[in-house]
Design a protein around this motif. Structure first.
Motif, mmCIF file in Angstrom:
data_model
loop_
_atom_site.group_PDB
_atom_site.id
_atom_site.type_symbol
_atom_site.label_atom_id
_atom_site.label_comp_id
_atom_site.label_asym_id
_atom_site.label_seq_id
_atom_site.Cartn_x
_atom_site.Cartn_y
_atom_site.Cartn_z
ATOM 1 N N VAL A 67 9.909 3.938 8.835
ATOM 2 C CA VAL A 67 10.715 4.830 8.003
ATOM 3 C C VAL A 67 10.220 4.809 6.559
ATOM 4 O O VAL A 67 9.598 3.848 6.113
ATOM 5 C CB VAL A 67 12.211 4.447 8.053
ATOM 6 N N PHE A 68 10.483 5.890 5.846
ATOM 7 C CA PHE A 68 10.226 6.028 4.408
ATOM 8 C C PHE A 68 8.747 6.100 4.047
ATOM 9 O O PHE A 68 8.349 5.779 2.927
ATOM 10 C CB PHE A 68 10.901 4.917 3.608
ATOM 11 N N GLY A 69 7.899 6.534 4.967
ATOM 12 C CA GLY A 69 6.534 6.864 4.594
ATOM 13 C C GLY A 69 5.608 5.680 4.460
ATOM 14 O O GLY A 69 5.648 4.738 5.239
ATOM 15 N N ASP A 70 4.750 5.728 3.412
ATOM 16 C CA ASP A 70 3.626 4.808 3.280
ATOM 17 C C ASP A 70 3.957 3.650 2.348
ATOM 18 O O ASP A 70 3.967 3.810 1.130
ATOM 19 C CB ASP A 70 2.402 5.557 2.740
ATOM 20 N N TRP A 71 4.229 2.492 2.929
ATOM 21 C CA TRP A 71 4.458 1.278 2.162
ATOM 22 C C TRP A 71 4.263 0.099 3.102
ATOM 23 O O TRP A 71 4.262 0.249 4.321
ATOM 24 C CB TRP A 71 5.865 1.241 1.557
ATOM 25 N N THR A 89 4.773 3.139 -15.739
ATOM 26 C CA THR A 89 5.143 2.014 -14.886
ATOM 27 C C THR A 89 5.563 2.486 -13.502
ATOM 28 O O THR A 89 5.119 1.937 -12.479
ATOM 29 C CB THR A 89 6.278 1.211 -15.531
ATOM 30 N N ALA A 90 6.438 3.489 -13.449
ATOM 31 C CA ALA A 90 6.929 3.975 -12.158
ATOM 32 C C ALA A 90 5.803 4.558 -11.327
ATOM 33 O O ALA A 90 5.652 4.246 -10.133
ATOM 34 C CB ALA A 90 8.031 5.010 -12.376
ATOM 35 N N GLN A 91 4.987 5.398 -11.933
ATOM 36 C CA GLN A 91 3.931 6.046 -11.160
ATOM 37 C C GLN A 91 2.813 5.070 -10.786
ATOM 38 O O GLN A 91 2.274 5.133 -9.683
ATOM 39 C CB GLN A 91 3.368 7.234 -11.944
ATOM 40 N N TRP A 92 2.467 4.164 -11.691
ATOM 41 C CA TRP A 92 1.460 3.161 -11.332
ATOM 42 C C TRP A 92 1.969 2.291 -10.188
ATOM 43 O O TRP A 92 1.241 1.968 -9.242
ATOM 44 C CB TRP A 92 1.112 2.299 -12.537
ATOM 45 N N GLY A 93 3.251 1.906 -10.276
ATOM 46 C CA GLY A 93 3.818 1.080 -9.223
ATOM 47 C C GLY A 93 3.817 1.778 -7.875
ATOM 48 O O GLY A 93 3.451 1.188 -6.851
ATOM 49 N N LEU A 94 4.205 3.055 -7.845
ATOM 50 C CA LEU A 94 4.201 3.805 -6.591
ATOM 51 C C LEU A 94 2.783 3.969 -6.052
ATOM 52 O O LEU A 94 2.554 3.893 -4.840
ATOM 53 C CB LEU A 94 4.866 5.163 -6.798
ATOM 54 N N ILE A 121 1.636 0.652 -4.557
ATOM 55 C CA ILE A 121 2.300 0.407 -3.278
ATOM 56 C C ILE A 121 1.693 1.265 -2.174
ATOM 57 O O ILE A 121 1.360 0.770 -1.092
ATOM 58 C CB ILE A 121 3.813 0.681 -3.417
ATOM 59 N N GLN A 122 1.521 2.553 -2.434
ATOM 60 C CA GLN A 122 1.016 3.444 -1.386
ATOM 61 C C GLN A 122 -0.464 3.180 -1.103
ATOM 62 O O GLN A 122 -0.901 3.198 0.055
ATOM 63 C CB GLN A 122 1.235 4.904 -1.774
ATOM 64 N N ASN A 123 -1.228 2.936 -2.138
ATOM 65 C CA ASN A 123 -2.655 2.670 -1.926
ATOM 66 C C ASN A 123 -2.878 1.410 -1.091
ATOM 67 O O ASN A 123 -3.729 1.387 -0.190
ATOM 68 C CB ASN A 123 -3.381 2.534 -3.263
ATOM 69 N N MET A 124 -2.137 0.365 -1.389
ATOM 70 C CA MET A 124 -2.296 -0.858 -0.598
ATOM 71 C C MET A 124 -1.899 -0.631 0.856
ATOM 72 O O MET A 124 -2.491 -1.191 1.767
ATOM 73 C CB MET A 124 -1.494 -2.000 -1.209
ATOM 74 N N ALA A 125 -0.881 0.205 1.082
ATOM 75 C CA ALA A 125 -0.446 0.474 2.452
ATOM 76 C C ALA A 125 -1.475 1.299 3.217
ATOM 77 O O ALA A 125 -1.681 1.085 4.415
ATOM 78 C CB ALA A 125 0.904 1.194 2.439
ATOM 79 N N LEU A 126 -2.137 2.233 2.534
ATOM 80 C CA LEU A 126 -3.044 3.162 3.215
ATOM 81 C C LEU A 126 -4.476 2.649 3.284
ATOM 82 O O LEU A 126 -5.131 2.737 4.333
ATOM 83 C CB LEU A 126 -3.016 4.513 2.496
#
Length: 923
Positions: free
Chosen positions: A517-521, A894-899, A902-907
């Protein structure tokens, strides 16, 4: 990338999370994110562990509810689910579906647990749930709804002033007439005329809906307005409210979720008090009547209405000890001299716990109205719980975030009479009147050119009449207990802690992730050098922002839960008074950054941070009635001060994670209210201040809509509604947008297009090119990832993958694709996650390396030598109080770098260390 590759990847993650649970080979998730195909062959999950979010089991809890996700195809929609305790014994529970997968299988279930003691943990398993010994039962007549559990009976009328007419414990009616109260005045203060006119209002119930009937949990939704007919308000009805009442088996309390909308004139209607009040039957001798008020930490302030201690003559050790403990004092245990002199001991009828600032509360009391208040004590912060009653029973009332939402108060009145009154003031009448007028002086910007000039200076988009609080809302959470006797100090302190920090059972990050659930993380993983660097930085960032709430006192009724946008290093202050640099209002998906951080870590402090933000940004930053209904306000000095009203702020993507984790009905209402928010584009021309162009002219029923900031926000509400109800109307509306975007000549690179409100389709050829960096930073990245795992729409998949590959592409590649190199490709490191998405789904290692090079770029954000930055201590005369400062951080970055991290490490985490070494991040 092949569907087999994705299924295998998720299979390994799922197997790790579920342990002994076996899934069909190559089909752990029963779905392929690459094709959207559903096989429906997943095997059932055997058990899902739940643990207390704060890692420590509470001695007692008053019922709790949580959401549990399920992998696609593993649990049938009608499957019965139950809870077992850590000892294997069944736990009284109640379950219901929250959301479904496209194949009809269960996606999210909700579980209510009866109040009890000593529950150290639990597991969700297949089977019929246990019914509690004292089940909650609901009976209805047209005029009255009765809720019973054990020896406690609540009566809720369907009309009138009272939300709860009475509560009877063991045959004794202890509580009567719980209702809402409000006070207003016609001016903010005495400055203008030297006098103000005040009015009083009480609740007027217009509708009661029974949402759940037990056996573990009953829920009633009470709706109405505040009416002045009975209280001197001139017959006026205003401040519409909805109040949910939650009754759990095994408890002596009702949980109250109170929401209201401000629908007044900000220049004329100043709220002086807003609260919940109830009457308490008092039958004991006044020396056997007691007051309890929460103090600092675990502290308790407790006194009797007629005290027997400290007198000139001793009442006797037994009597004094009993009174201090809140136990019944027998008259024969009181020394004869004191018995004879009881009539001379003052009876204290009124008590007040007032928290006017987040750093200070006061305690005072008086004998009765018309006499002086006597100061008792004071302190810094209290959890906000009060009790009045005696040996025969009493009532405790308090509310969450008491000091954080100051000015607040708990008042007790007439405790020396037959009918005491206890009131929880959400806005204390001891404070100055609530002032929601615009902060700007009149006549500052009277023309459009002046508005643009002002925007270029302060970054706030001002427009006269658009900086209004009319239509914003606020939700508060309260607890009310009906008790058989006065609680001890220890018991009362525990109650206060449960008000301030309600115990929650939650699912682990690994288990949530394995459900797909909730996509790429992915869950926190610091097992390689580069991963540890990024994980440490992610931890640093979230810790820093939570610390800033306290360091800069980001508290208050209308603002607690938000964070500031940009820092002013010269003043060592966030830019609280500089236009669009002040309150953040979800700008660039701050909410999502916090919620994905919680999903990965399971940290209780991060959950509470996100919960406060969800309550703030979904209520205060969004309009719930009026011409802006369904839209939110861009960042500004006041939550409503910017004239840019947009769906990117009201975005359901920012609420849905909290909703599914908690099954919170109020947040469910807020998201459902957004289902038709696209029609508000008729009322608000978002691009009205841009230079006029022929392309913007549209026929009736057609409006201009961006793909990311507008449509990307609408689809989050539609997806959630489709998941919750299975109604394909909302799926089809999503598909209409997906297909028509994919059919445009320039697809996502058109950025926006005429939009048909009736069908949800985009119109025209889309043969133009317009790139906006904002299109991809308000949740559409996350929503597209989820949608493409649920809906197999080839045109949109191709369009989205194209946009992901080329947004950050070298100029020559973009020139080849578009015939030009358009401007507007900002936030390169943030958009590296688009590149990563394309690399993952196209199985392109070269593209994955390009994504990491973009992430470790040189835009002056975290990756530009900033991964090791830390705070600097600022103290002395340079600042109000000592603080730890990192002036390199901004909330957007901060918010966009954090997202992105998170997504880059997951993908593409498998190439992280190689890329980090090439970039010099890992030596």
């Amino acid at each position: 990338m092949s569907s087999q590759f994705i299924s295998r990847r998720h299979m390994l993650q799922s197997a790790a999370a579920f342990g002994a649970v076996a899934f069909a080979a190559g089909n752990a998730m029963s779905a392929s994110a690459a094709t959207g195909q559903v096989s429906g062959k997943g095997k059932p999950v055997s058990a899902t562990p739940l643990s207390w979010m704060d890692k420590v089991a509470p001695n007692r809890f008053d019922g709790t509810t949580m959401g549990v996700p399920w992998p696609r195809g593993t649990v049938k929609a009608a499957q019965a689910l139950k809870l077992t305790g850590a000892d294997g014994q069944e736990v009284a529970s109640q379950s219901w579906p929250l959301a479904y997968w496209p194949d009809g299988s269960l996606k999210w279930s909700a579980h209510a647990v009866a109040g009890s003691e000593g529950l150290t943990g639990a597991s969700v398993v297949m089977g019929k749930p246990k019914v509690p010994a004292n089940a909650v039962r609901v009976t209805q007549t047209p005029a009255l709804i009765t809720i019973k559990s054990g020896d406690l009976t609540w009566q809720v009328p369907t009309s009138g002033e009272a939300l709860i007419a009475s509560a009877t414990k063991a045959g004794r009616t202890t509580l009567r007439d719980m209702k809402l109260v409000a006070r207003s005045q016609d001016q903010a203060d005495l400055e203008a005329t030297g006098s103000v006119t005040q009015s009083q209002f009480t609740s007027k119930v217009t509708k009661v809906t029974v949402e759940q009937t037990g056996p573990v949990r009953a829920v009633l939704k009470v709706e109405g307005t505040h009416s002045g007919q009975a209280g001197g308000g001139g017959g006026r009805d205003w401040l519409p409210f909805s109040v949910r009442l939650y009754f759990y088996a095994g408890t002596q309390s009702v949980r109250i979720v109170h929401s209201f909308i401000f629908d007044g004139d900000p220049f004329k209607d100043f709220i002086r008090g807003l609260g919940v009040t109830a009457k308490v039957a008092m039958s004991d001798e006044t020396y056997n009547r007691h007051i309890r008020l929460s103090g600092e930490g675990v502290g308790v302030w407790g006194e009797a209405v007629k005290p027997l201690t400290g007198l000139r003559r001793q009442a006797g050790k037994k009597a004094q000890a009993a009174q201090i403990a809140g136990e019944a004092v027998r008259i024969d245990d009181i020394a004869k001299p004191v018995q004879d002199g009881l009539k001379w001991i003052p009876e204290w009828g009124d008590f007040s716990l007032s928290q006017l600032t987040p750093d200070g509360f006061t305690l005072k009391k008086r004998t009765e109205k018309g006499h002086a208040w006597i100061d008792s004590n004071a302190g810094s912060r209290t959890k906000g719980l009060g009790y009045v009653g005696g040996a025969a029973g009493g009532v405790a009332l308090g509310f969450k975030d008491f000091w954080q939402r100051s000015p607040t108060a708990i008042d007790i009145r007439n405790a020396h009479t037959d009918l005491a009154e206890i009131t929880a003031w959400l806005w204390s009448p001891d404070a100055p009147a609530m002032d929601v007028r615009p902060y700007r002086s009149a006549g500052e910007m009277d023309t459009h050119p002046e508005e643009i000039e002002g925007l270029n200076i302060t970054y706030e988009d001002y427009e006269k009449g658009w900086d209004t609080a009319h239509g914003v809302a606020r939700t508060s959470e309260l607890n009310l207990w009906v008790l058989p006797t006065t609680p001890s100090h220890e018991v009362f302190s525990g109650m206060a802690e449960r008000v301030a920090n309600p115990p929650r059972l939650m699912v682990s990050p690994e288990r949530i992730h394995a459900a797909g659930v909730f996509g790429d993380w992915d869950v926190v993983n610091a097992t390689t050098p580069a991963r540890k660097i990024l994980e440490d930085r992610l931890t640093y960032q979230i810790d820093y922002y939570m610390q800033q709430v306290e360091a800069h006192r980001w508290y208050g009724f209308w603002t607690y839960g938000d964070v500031m946008h940009t820092y002013d290093a010269d003043r060592h202050m966030w830019r609280y008074d500089i236009g669009g640099y002040a309150w953040d209002n979800s700008e660039l998906s701050t909410d999502l950054w916090i919620w994905y951080t919680y999903l990965r870590t399971g940290r209780a402090d991060v959950f509470k941070f996100g919960e406060a933000m969800t309550r703030q940004t979904g209520e205060v930053d969004v309009y719930h009635l009026g011409r802006f209904k369904g839209f939110g306000t861009r960042h500004g000095v006041q939550p409503w001060s910017d004239s840019s009203k947009q769906p990117r702020v009201s975005n359901a993507a920012y609420r849905r994670i909290y909703y599914f984790l908690t099954a919170d009905e109020r947040v469910g209402d807020l998201m459902r209210d957004l289902n038709e928010s696209d029609f508000s584009l008729k009322n608000v021309d978002i691009s009205r201040k841009l230079p006029p162009s022929a392309e913007r002219a549209t026929p009736e029923g057609v409006v201009n809509s961006s793909f990311g900031t507008s449509w990307g926000s609408f689809i989050s509400a539609w997806l959630t509604e489709w998941e919750r109800t299975g109604d394909t109307k909302w799926r089809d509306r999503i598909i209409n947008g997906m297909v028509t975007i994919g059919g445009l000549k320039r697809r996502w690179f058109a950025s926006s297009a005429p939009y048909d409100l009736k069908t949800g389709k985009f119109l025209g050829e889309g043969d133009y090119i317009a790139i906006s960096h904002l299109n991809g930073v308000f949740g559409v990245v996350e929503m597209s990832s989820e949608l493409l795992s649920l809906i197999d729409e080839p045109l949109y998949r191709k369009a989205w993958l194209e946009y992901c590959r080329y947004y950050n592409a070298p100029n020559d590649e973009l020139q080849t694709l578009l015939g030009t190199v358009p401007r507007g490709r900002n936030l390169r490191d943030s958009h590296s996650r688009l590149t990563a998405y394309a690399a993952y789904h196209e199985n392109d290692k070269v593209l994955a390396m390009r994504a990491w090079s973009e992430f470790f770029g040189n835009e002056g954000r975290e990756s530009d030598g900033g991964l090791g930055r830390r705070t600097t201590r600022i103290d002395g005369v340079a600042t109000l109080r000592p603080l730890d400062e990192d002036n390199s951080l901004s909330t957007n970055g901060t918010a966009q770098w954090g997202l992105a991290a998170i997504q880059n490490m997951a993908l593409i985490g498998d190439s992280l260390d190689e890329a980090a070494t090439l970039a010099g991040v890992v030596k």
